[in-house]
Design a protein around this motif. Sequence first.
Motif, PDB file in Angstrom:
ATOM      1  N   ARG A   1     -25.785   0.686   4.282  1.00 51.10           N
ATOM      2  CA  ARG A   1     -25.420   0.513   5.685  1.00 51.10           C
ATOM      3  C   ARG A   1     -25.297  -0.983   5.953  1.00 51.10           C
ATOM      4  O   ARG A   1     -26.118  -1.767   5.497  1.00 51.10           O
TER       5      ARG A   1
ATOM      6  N   TYR B   1     -20.256  -1.189   5.527  1.00 54.81           N
ATOM      7  CA  TYR B   1     -20.444   0.262   5.540  1.00 54.81           C
ATOM      8  C   TYR B   1     -20.947   0.720   6.909  1.00 54.81           C
ATOM      9  O   TYR B   1     -21.710   0.004   7.574  1.00 54.81           O
ATOM     10  N   ASP B   2     -20.553   1.926   7.297  1.00 55.65           N
ATOM     11  CA  ASP B   2     -21.077   2.491   8.532  1.00 55.65           C
ATOM     12  C   ASP B   2     -22.377   3.246   8.258  1.00 55.65           C
ATOM     13  O   ASP B   2     -22.877   3.257   7.125  1.00 55.65           O
ATOM     14  N   ASP B   3     -22.889   3.884   9.270  1.00 55.55           N
ATOM     15  CA  ASP B   3     -24.186   4.556   9.145  1.00 55.55           C
ATOM     16  C   ASP B   3     -24.117   5.786   8.252  1.00 55.55           C
ATOM     17  O   ASP B   3     -25.143   6.320   7.836  1.00 55.55           O
ATOM     18  N   ASN B   4     -22.891   6.240   7.953  1.00 58.79           N
ATOM     19  CA  ASN B   4     -22.711   7.379   7.056  1.00 58.79           C
ATOM     20  C   ASN B   4     -22.350   6.935   5.643  1.00 58.79           C
ATOM     21  O   ASN B   4     -21.865   7.741   4.840  1.00 58.79           O
ATOM     22  N   HIS B   5     -22.531   5.645   5.358  1.00 61.46           N
ATOM     23  CA  HIS B   5     -22.317   5.064   4.034  1.00 61.46           C
ATOM     24  C   HIS B   5     -20.849   5.064   3.609  1.00 61.46           C
ATOM     25  O   HIS B   5     -20.548   5.113   2.412  1.00 61.46           O
TER      26      HIS B   5
ATOM     27  N   ASP C   1     -16.492   3.747  16.919  1.00 59.44           N
ATOM     28  CA  ASP C   1     -15.821   4.277  15.738  1.00 59.44           C
ATOM     29  C   ASP C   1     -14.489   3.539  15.552  1.00 59.44           C
ATOM     30  O   ASP C   1     -13.407   4.117  15.745  1.00 59.44           O
TER      31      ASP C   1
END
Length: 390
Positions: A261, A211-215, A312
């Motif tokens: 995250r 997962y990225d920092d924005n879930h 990204d």
Amino acid sequence: MAAVLCTNGLLSKTLAVVRSMGRQGIRTVVGEKTRFHASGFSKYADKTVVYPDPVRHPEPFYEWLCETIVREKIDFLFPMDDDVMDIVVSRQDGLGKLCRILVPSPESYRIAADKSLTMRLAEGRNVPCPRTAETSFGPQVDPDELLAVTSALDYPLCIKPRVGSGSRGVRFVNDAAELIAVFQDIHLTYPNPLIQEAVSYGGKYGVCLCYDDNHAVRAAFVQREVRNFPEERGPSVVQESIYDEKMLDYTKRLMDGIPWRGVVEVDYMVDSRTGEPKLMEINPRYWASLNLALACGIDFPFMHYRLGVGADPEPMLAYKEGVFGRQLLPGDILHFLASKKRWRQNPPFFTTKLKDDVISRDDPWPAAGFLVSALRYCLDLKMWRFLITR
């Protein structure tokens, strides 16, 4: 040059991260409680460092970690196992001032690490799981209360520690007398373990996500456990890459309940009576068979790193299916020696076609490193139990 620090060099999953980072031209420092480990023998490990035991000496370890990050100019930290994850998650605010990290919040991590809280989450998110009973005893167990708490459950039952991974502390019981005796024994080492109805074994599976920092999910992979040691209920020693939309959907639904995250693996066991997958546990960190995902085209470490440093990248969601990986040293060897079906295995034991976690033509010296560490710890039964269950 960018630099990363990987902990827990004894584990094959750390070796997978070291190789991934090294192939990307990233300077890789690998640490462990000893210098004798497979990851440190890799040609992709630029430096090995020795650290204090995170379990016995958590504060000195944290001080060492901060000093090493600054001294080695580390850009990103890979905490590779529970002992280090516990510290990094709880101290992420301080560590985040020194380097980049991508780990879950303390609250999300607490729910994922505690099987009791995980089962409550699953029930609330409508994810199938075994019927479960929780206990809250002090040092002494009241047999009558124990039987009352479990009265709605059908035997056989599985008793497992609330926190932990692998097969350590897991026992199965077939009647009330056995439950009382075994529960008291486990309770002494793992207070108030979870009690669940045992799932009729129909195969074990793992869903791996990043997962990225924005879930949001940025990488996904599903594997089937082909061989385990101990057989059926132990950690996997051979796995196969598969695609299973139902288990992916269950996992995303589950993890949306604790915004995540970083990386995570969610384990399921299929109930042979119904064909339905049931949640077993969340592993809130890298998993032992990480190398198979890389062999199939899902480079979790590089995705994790790039997300952690603010890039990204394109999602990694498509991969090769039907690829087999294994942990020959020592897991599949032990399975072969113990199995009554050793000559009827599929895939067979005597083959070079499996993607091995350690043995590699491109990077052969980690196999020698494993043998060196095996000699170093040949009389240490506690260390061998640890390595087998990882």
